[in-house]
Design a protein around this motif. Structure first.
Motif, short mmCIF file in Angstrom:
data_model
loop_
_atom_site.label_atom_id
_atom_site.label_comp_id
_atom_site.label_asym_id
_atom_site.label_seq_id
_atom_site.Cartn_x
_atom_site.Cartn_y
_atom_site.Cartn_z
N GLY A 1 -11.82 3.01 -1.60
CA GLY A 1 -11.18 3.29 -0.84
C GLY A 1 -11.46 4.22 0.99
N HIS A 2 -13.06 3.71 1.70
CA HIS A 2 -13.28 3.99 2.69
C HIS A 2 -12.06 2.56 3.56
CE1 HIS A 2 -15.51 3.85 6.67
NE2 HIS A 2 -15.23 2.33 6.49
N ALA A 3 -12.06 0.95 3.20
CA ALA A 3 -10.07 0.51 3.43
C ALA A 3 -9.66 1.23 3.73
CB ALA A 3 -10.40 -0.96 3.02
N GLU A 4 -8.84 2.25 2.85
CA GLU A 4 -7.41 2.65 3.18
C GLU A 4 -7.84 4.04 4.06
OE1 GLU A 4 -5.11 2.67 -1.34
OE2 GLU A 4 -6.96 4.32 -1.29
N GLU A 5 -8.58 4.25 4.32
CA GLU A 5 -8.68 5.37 5.02
C GLU A 5 -9.02 5.10 6.27
OE1 GLU A 5 -12.96 7.19 4.09
OE2 GLU A 5 -12.42 8.43 3.08
N VAL A 6 -9.75 3.23 6.63
CA VAL A 6 -9.96 2.88 7.79
C VAL A 6 -7.96 2.83 8.65
CG1 VAL A 6 -10.67 0.56 9.38
CG2 VAL A 6 -12.30 1.80 8.00
N LEU A 7 -7.29 1.77 6.74
CA LEU A 7 -6.66 1.91 7.75
C LEU A 7 -5.81 2.74 8.35
CD1 LEU A 7 -4.84 -0.75 7.56
CD2 LEU A 7 -3.54 -0.23 5.63
N GLY A 8 -5.76 4.26 7.64
CA GLY A 8 -4.90 4.68 7.76
C GLY A 8 -4.97 4.94 9.31
N ARG A 9 -6.26 5.52 9.86
CA ARG A 9 -6.92 5.94 10.77
C ARG A 9 -6.07 4.47 11.50
NH1 ARG A 9 -11.51 7.92 8.50
NH2 ARG A 9 -13.09 6.04 8.75
N ALA A 10 -6.01 3.84 11.76
CA ALA A 10 -5.45 2.76 12.26
C ALA A 10 -4.49 2.72 12.67
CB ALA A 10 -6.74 0.78 12.35
N LEU A 11 -3.98 3.27 11.95
CA LEU A 11 -1.87 3.14 11.81
C LEU A 11 -1.43 4.33 12.32
CD1 LEU A 11 -1.12 0.95 8.75
CD2 LEU A 11 -0.88 0.09 10.84
N ALA A 12 -2.37 5.43 12.63
CA ALA A 12 -2.23 6.91 13.13
C ALA A 12 -1.83 6.77 14.80
CB ALA A 12 -3.85 7.15 12.82
N GLY A 13 -0.41 7.28 14.66
CA GLY A 13 0.42 7.15 15.44
C GLY A 13 1.67 6.46 15.50
N ILE A 14 1.40 5.22 14.48
CA ILE A 14 3.01 4.56 14.51
C ILE A 14 4.13 4.72 14.67
CG2 ILE A 14 3.01 2.30 14.05
CD1 ILE A 14 0.97 2.00 15.78
N ARG A 15 4.78 4.25 15.02
CA ARG A 15 6.41 5.41 13.53
C ARG A 15 6.08 4.83 12.56
NH1 ARG A 15 10.76 2.51 13.25
NH2 ARG A 15 12.72 4.40 12.76
N ARG A 16 6.12 5.48 11.33
CA ARG A 16 5.84 4.95 9.99
C ARG A 16 7.35 4.33 9.43
NH1 ARG A 16 5.60 3.08 5.20
NH2 ARG A 16 4.79 3.70 4.23
N GLU A 17 8.26 4.10 10.49
CA GLU A 17 9.53 3.70 9.35
C GLU A 17 9.70 2.15 9.86
OE1 GLU A 17 10.29 8.23 9.88
OE2 GLU A 17 9.35 6.19 10.91
N SER A 18 8.63 1.66 10.54
CA SER A 18 8.53 0.65 11.42
C SER A 18 7.26 -0.17 10.74
CB SER A 18 8.16 0.60 12.60
OG SER A 18 6.65 0.76 12.82
N LEU A 19 7.10 0.56 9.60
CA LEU A 19 5.94 -0.18 8.60
C LEU A 19 5.97 -0.20 6.91
CD1 LEU A 19 3.32 2.01 10.16
CD2 LEU A 19 3.83 -0.44 10.63
N VAL A 20 5.28 -1.57 6.55
CA VAL A 20 5.33 -1.83 5.18
C VAL A 20 4.24 -1.66 4.46
CG1 VAL A 20 5.66 -2.78 2.98
CG2 VAL A 20 7.54 -2.73 5.00
N ILE A 21 3.56 -0.91 3.71
CA ILE A 21 1.79 -0.39 3.60
C ILE A 21 2.00 -0.50 1.72
CG2 ILE A 21 0.05 1.11 3.60
CD1 ILE A 21 1.39 2.56 6.03
N ALA A 22 0.76 -1.18 1.69
CA ALA A 22 1.28 -1.68 0.00
C ALA A 22 -0.33 -1.45 -0.09
CB ALA A 22 1.40 -3.17 0.14
N THR A 23 0.06 -1.00 -1.42
CA THR A 23 -1.38 -0.82 -1.93
C THR A 23 -1.97 -0.87 -3.39
OG1 THR A 23 -3.58 0.63 -1.95
CG2 THR A 23 -1.66 1.58 -2.72
N LYS A 24 -2.55 -0.81 -4.13
CA LYS A 24 -2.73 -1.30 -5.36
C LYS A 24 -3.47 -0.48 -5.69
CE LYS A 24 -3.81 -5.41 -4.10
NZ LYS A 24 -4.29 -5.26 -2.43
N VAL A 25 -3.72 -0.50 -7.79
CA VAL A 25 -4.03 0.73 -8.73
C VAL A 25 -4.28 -0.25 -10.30
CG1 VAL A 25 -2.46 1.55 -9.36
CG2 VAL A 25 -4.36 2.62 -10.05
N CYS A 26 -5.93 -0.24 -9.93
CA CYS A 26 -6.19 -0.20 -11.70
C CYS A 26 -8.02 -0.91 -11.88
CB CYS A 26 -5.93 -1.78 -12.26
SG CYS A 26 -6.28 -1.92 -13.53
#
Length: 339
Positions: free
Chosen positions: A60-85
């Motif tokens: 889960g740390h990688a998602e946290e790091v990515l979330g912090r790195a993308l903070a402040g970027i216009r959300r609509e300009s991004l495509v964020i993908a993640t996975k489960v299983c």
């Protein structure tokens, strides 16, 4: 000027950058967070709009790091993908594609990524222990709730993708993508998965286009792996070891003049090669330094001609693995939870 083009994902209206920044091993606790953030900024500066991660990466740390790195970027300009299983905890329900695990993992990923929704939510592997109907309905409910906009899979066989799409379409949430391993050396998706996806309207989002770094040419026959490289790392070496024979490494070095004549680095040649496949919407790249991001992004818009493709095949020839039975075999054993 770097121009990263965008392509439609499957038969959906969603466009993804043809180069995707992924944070599997590179953001999996291997480099400092400020360097990780610099890599994400380099990706944004290069025109990369799509970012791929998973709940299992570094627990889960990688998602946290990515979330912090993308903070402040216009959300609509991004495509964020993640996975489960894959396992996210020690409990019996902390893995797989049950409704319970999908719902709980999605909510946890959204918190870590600091977003209300993900653009693409993917089944990280196929779960033969859960009824597929349960899995697809759970994904469909997340889409209806607005927590995921599209759904996809990763390393599923052609038959699994066909059955999944058969269940997803009537629910109005068709699968739009598959995320397989694909490179000049590993082409197991070509005989069955790609034709099935073309028929059913899915695109490929491919990982490991440089074969865990082997196709960059940095590993030389008869020599030890460079210090700090993936082959020198205990975790990374598990995935790269099968390419480390002198036979493979010697052939890879024969690709160097082809890359030079095309005006590309070895890594760029490998990325451009996978993007030549019309069913491939994007190639996932990783990086431990911002300049690596810029190098790979610079291949955006470049297309290899038929003569280059033929020469690559002549060099690699019998070393290429095309056996569809090997889909997901590198990752077939679900890893144990690590505290």
């Amino acid at each position: 000027m770097i121009v990263v083009e965008h392509r439609y994902l499957g038969h959906s209206g969603l466009k993804v950058s043809e180069i995707i920044f992924g944070n599997w091993l590179t953001l999996d606790g291997q480099i400092a967070e400020d360097t990780q953030a610099a890599c994400v900024r380099a990706a944004l500066d290069a025109g990369i709009t799509t970012f791929d991660t998973a709940d299992i990466y570094s627990r889960g740390h990688a998602e946290e790091v990515l979330g912090r790195a993308l903070a402040g970027i216009r959300r609509e300009s991004l495509v964020i993908a993640t996975k489960v299983c894959l396992p996210t905890g020690p409990g019996p329900n902390d893995r797989g594609l049950s409704r319970k695990h999908i719902m709980e993992s999605c909510h946890a990923s959204l918190r870590r990524l600091r977003t209300d929704y993900v653009d693409l939510y993917q089944a990280h592997r196929f779960d033969g222990n859960t009824p597929l109907e349960e899995t697809i309905r759970a994904f469909a409910d997340l889409v209806r709730q607005g927590k995921a906009l599209h759904i996809g899979v990763s390393e599923w066989t052609a038959a699994q993708i066909e059955k999944g799409q058969e269940l997803a379409r009537p629910l109005g949430v068709p699968l739009v993508s598959n995320q397989p391993q694909y490179s000049m050396l590993w082409r197991v998706i070509e005989p069955e998965v790609v034709p099935m996806c073309e028929r059913l309207g899915l695109s490929q989002i491919v990982f490991s286009p440089v074969a865990q770094g082997v196709l960059t040419g940095k590993y030389l026959p008869g020599r030890e792996a460079p210090a700090g490289s993936r082959a020198d790392d205990a975790q990374g070496s598990r995935f790269v070891s099968r390419y480390m024979s002198d036979t493979v490494l010697e052939r890879v070095q024969r690709l160097r003049p082809i890359a030079e004549e095309a005006g590309l680095t070895m890594a760029q040649l490998a990325v451009a090669w996978v993007l030549r496949n019309p069913n491939v919407a994007a190639a996932i790249i990783g990086a431990s330094r911002p300049e690596q991001v810029a190098e790979n992004a610079a291949v955006g818009g470049r297309r290899l001609d038929d003569s280059i493709m033929k020469r690559i095949d002549e060099v690699l020839d019998e070393l290429v693995d095309r056996d569809p039975a090997k889909t997901a075999t590198m990752f077939a054993v679900m890893p144990a939870w690590r505290r």
